[in-house]
Design a protein around this motif. Structure first.
Motif, PDB file in Angstrom:
ATOM      1  N   LYS A  17     -47.986  -6.670  22.834  1.00 18.07           N
ATOM      2  CA  LYS A  17     -49.278  -6.069  22.480  1.00 18.07           C
ATOM      3  C   LYS A  17     -50.459  -7.002  22.744  1.00 18.07           C
ATOM      4  N   ARG A  18     -50.187  -8.257  23.139  1.00 19.19           N
ATOM      5  CA  ARG A  18     -51.270  -9.205  23.427  1.00 19.19           C
ATOM      6  C   ARG A  18     -51.991  -8.805  24.697  1.00 19.19           C
ATOM      7  N   VAL A  19     -53.294  -9.052  24.713  1.00 17.86           N
ATOM      8  CA  VAL A  19     -54.093  -8.762  25.912  1.00 17.86           C
ATOM      9  C   VAL A  19     -55.074  -9.905  26.122  1.00 17.86           C
ATOM     10  N   TYR A  33     -65.070  -9.408  15.485  1.00 15.31           N
ATOM     11  CA  TYR A  33     -63.635  -9.600  15.315  1.00 15.31           C
ATOM     12  C   TYR A  33     -63.158 -10.885  15.993  1.00 15.31           C
ATOM     13  N   PRO A  34     -62.357 -11.674  15.270  1.00 17.11           N
ATOM     14  CA  PRO A  34     -61.845 -12.926  15.852  1.00 17.11           C
ATOM     15  C   PRO A  34     -60.967 -12.668  17.075  1.00 17.11           C
ATOM     16  N   TYR A  35     -61.127 -13.531  18.072  1.00 14.32           N
ATOM     17  CA  TYR A  35     -60.297 -13.536  19.274  1.00 14.32           C
ATOM     18  C   TYR A  35     -59.522 -14.845  19.249  1.00 14.32           C
ATOM     19  N   TYR A  36     -58.194 -14.755  19.064  1.00  7.25           N
ATOM     20  CA  TYR A  36     -57.345 -15.932  18.894  1.00  7.25           C
ATOM     21  C   TYR A  36     -56.716 -16.386  20.208  1.00  7.25           C
ATOM     22  N   GLY A  37     -56.638 -17.703  20.354  1.00  7.05           N
ATOM     23  CA  GLY A  37     -55.886 -18.344  21.419  1.00  7.05           C
ATOM     24  C   GLY A  37     -54.758 -19.136  20.797  1.00  7.05           C
ATOM     25  N   ALA A  38     -54.244 -20.112  21.520  1.00 13.77           N
ATOM     26  CA  ALA A  38     -53.093 -20.897  21.059  1.00 13.77           C
ATOM     27  C   ALA A  38     -53.357 -21.662  19.761  1.00 13.77           C
ATOM     28  N   GLN A  39     -54.568 -22.157  19.575  1.00 16.53           N
ATOM     29  CA  GLN A  39     -54.851 -22.998  18.398  1.00 16.53           C
ATOM     30  C   GLN A  39     -55.883 -22.402  17.453  1.00 16.53           C
ATOM     31  N   GLY A  40     -55.991 -21.100  17.431  1.00 16.72           N
ATOM     32  CA  GLY A  40     -56.897 -20.473  16.482  1.00 16.72           C
ATOM     33  C   GLY A  40     -57.968 -19.642  17.161  1.00 16.72           C
ATOM     34  N   ILE A  41     -59.031 -19.375  16.419  1.00 16.61           N
ATOM     35  CA  ILE A  41     -60.109 -18.517  16.905  1.00 16.61           C
ATOM     36  C   ILE A  41     -60.903 -19.243  17.990  1.00 16.61           C
ATOM     37  N   ILE A  42     -61.066 -18.564  19.134  1.00 14.73           N
ATOM     38  CA  ILE A  42     -61.838 -19.157  20.227  1.00 14.73           C
ATOM     39  C   ILE A  42     -63.080 -18.341  20.567  1.00 14.73           C
ATOM     40  N   ASP A  43     -63.213 -17.158  19.958  1.00 20.22           N
ATOM     41  CA  ASP A  43     -64.378 -16.319  20.221  1.00 20.22           C
ATOM     42  C   ASP A  43     -64.386 -15.173  19.214  1.00 20.22           C
ATOM     43  N   ASN A  83     -52.834 -14.224  25.417  1.00 14.53           N
ATOM     44  CA  ASN A  83     -51.437 -14.471  25.767  1.00 14.53           C
ATOM     45  C   ASN A  83     -51.000 -15.922  25.588  1.00 14.53           C
ATOM     46  N   HIS A  84     -51.759 -16.731  24.845  1.00 18.90           N
ATOM     47  CA  HIS A  84     -51.370 -18.118  24.590  1.00 18.90           C
ATOM     48  C   HIS A  84     -50.835 -18.332  23.174  1.00 18.90           C
ATOM     49  N   ALA A  85     -50.735 -17.248  22.422  1.00 17.70           N
ATOM     50  CA  ALA A  85     -50.166 -17.329  21.079  1.00 17.70           C
ATOM     51  C   ALA A  85     -49.144 -16.212  20.908  1.00 17.70           C
ATOM     52  N   HIS A  86     -47.955 -16.569  20.471  1.00 18.20           N
ATOM     53  CA  HIS A  86     -46.956 -15.554  20.133  1.00 18.20           C
ATOM     54  C   HIS A  86     -47.408 -14.894  18.843  1.00 18.20           C
ATOM     55  N   ILE A  87     -47.212 -13.607  18.719  1.00 17.34           N
ATOM     56  CA  ILE A  87     -47.572 -12.910  17.483  1.00 17.34           C
ATOM     57  C   ILE A  87     -46.306 -12.361  16.846  1.00 17.34           C
ATOM     58  N   ILE A  88     -46.115 -12.744  15.589  1.00 16.20           N
ATOM     59  CA  ILE A  88     -44.875 -12.449  14.886  1.00 16.20           C
ATOM     60  C   ILE A  88     -45.187 -11.789  13.548  1.00 16.20           C
ATOM     61  N   SER A  89     -44.387 -10.806  13.220  1.00 14.12           N
ATOM     62  CA  SER A  89     -44.440 -10.166  11.914  1.00 14.12           C
ATOM     63  C   SER A  89     -43.089 -10.394  11.242  1.00 14.12           C
ATOM     64  N   ASN A  90     -43.095 -10.455   9.941  1.00 15.38           N
ATOM     65  CA  ASN A  90     -41.811 -10.603   9.257  1.00 15.38           C
ATOM     66  C   ASN A  90     -41.124  -9.244   9.182  1.00 15.38           C
ATOM     67  N   ASN A  91     -39.843  -9.271   8.887  1.00 15.27           N
ATOM     68  CA  ASN A  91     -39.107  -8.043   8.605  1.00 15.27           C
ATOM     69  C   ASN A  91     -38.529  -8.161   7.198  1.00 15.27           C
ATOM     70  N   GLU A  92     -37.674  -7.234   6.831  1.00 18.54           N
ATOM     71  CA  GLU A  92     -37.126  -7.217   5.469  1.00 18.54           C
ATOM     72  C   GLU A  92     -36.229  -8.413   5.165  1.00 18.54           C
ATOM     73  N   LYS A  93     -35.860  -9.190   6.180  1.00 23.10           N
ATOM     74  CA  LYS A  93     -34.973 -10.333   5.982  1.00 23.10           C
ATOM     75  C   LYS A  93     -35.721 -11.645   5.749  1.00 23.10           C
ATOM     76  N   ASN A  94     -37.062 -11.609   5.806  1.00 23.13           N
ATOM     77  CA  ASN A  94     -37.798 -12.863   5.680  1.00 23.13           C
ATOM     78  C   ASN A  94     -39.206 -12.637   5.175  1.00 23.13           C
ATOM     79  N   ASP A  95     -39.832 -13.728   4.826  1.00 23.67           N
ATOM     80  CA  ASP A  95     -41.200 -13.734   4.322  1.00 23.67           C
ATOM     81  C   ASP A  95     -42.080 -14.455   5.340  1.00 23.67           C
ATOM     82  N   LEU A  96     -43.248 -13.911   5.619  1.00 29.58           N
ATOM     83  CA  LEU A  96     -44.137 -14.489   6.622  1.00 29.58           C
ATOM     84  C   LEU A  96     -44.573 -15.908   6.259  1.00 29.58           C
ATOM     85  N   LYS A  97     -44.827 -16.154   4.990  1.00 23.19           N
ATOM     86  CA  LYS A  97     -45.242 -17.506   4.577  1.00 23.19           C
ATOM     87  C   LYS A  97     -44.114 -18.510   4.777  1.00 23.19           C
ATOM     88  N   PHE A  98     -42.868 -18.087   4.546  1.00 19.21           N
ATOM     89  CA  PHE A  98     -41.746 -18.987   4.809  1.00 19.21           C
ATOM     90  C   PHE A  98     -41.699 -19.345   6.286  1.00 19.21           C
TER      91      PHE A  98
END
Length: 111
Positions: A17-19, A33-43, A83-98
Motif C-alpha cells: 500500500k506504500r506509494v 498529513y505527515p509523509y513518512y520516509g525511512a527515519q520519520g516524517i520528511i514532509d 517506499n523506504h519504510a516497511h509498514i506493519i500492523s499487529n495481528n491477534e498474536k502480538n502487540d504493536l508496542k512489543f
C-alpha cells in the motif's frame, strides 16, 4: 521450551500500500498529513493512505548501519508512507508496542 515465530506470523505487512512521491509531487500536494520516509516524517501533504496506528520500520538508510536513531517508529492517525519504510500492523498474536520495542533492541548487521 523455546518458541520462535517468523515476523509474518505475528504481524501483517502492508508494504503493497506504500506509494512514493517525488519532491516535485509533494510540493504540489502541500498539506497537513505527515509523509513518512525511512527515519520519520520528511514532509506534509494534503492526502493520506493510512489511518490508524502502525509500525514503520526503516528499509534502507545510513541508520541501519550506525544505529544513531531508532529503526522503528509508531505512526498514528492519518499519514502517507513512501517506499523506504516497511509498514506493519499487529495481528491477534502480538502487540504493536512489543514489536516496536523488540525491533528497536535487536542489533542489525549490514551485509
Amino acid at each position: 521450551m523455546e518458541s520462535q515465530r517468523e515476523l509474518g506470523e505475528i504481524s501483517v505487512n502492508l508494504d503493497n500500500k506504500r506509494v512514493p512521491l517525488s519532491a516535485k509531487e509533494r510540493e504540489k500536494m502541500k498539506g497537513i498529513y505527515p509523509y513518512y520516509g525511512a527515519q520519520g516524517i520528511i514532509d506534509h501533504i494534503n492526502d493520506y493512505i493510512f489511518d490508524g496506528t502502525y509500525l514503520l520500520v526503516a528499509e534502507d538508510d545510513e541508520n541501519l548501519k550506525s544505529h544513531k536513531e531508532k529503526i522503528a517508529t509508531i505512526a498514528k492517525g492519518k499519514f502517507w508512507v513512501n517506499n523506504h519504510a516497511h509498514i506493519i500492523s499487529n495481528n491477534e498474536k502480538n502487540d504493536l508496542k512489543f514489536l516496536y520495542y523488540f525491533i528497536n533492541t535487536v542489533m542489525y548487521q549490514s551485509t
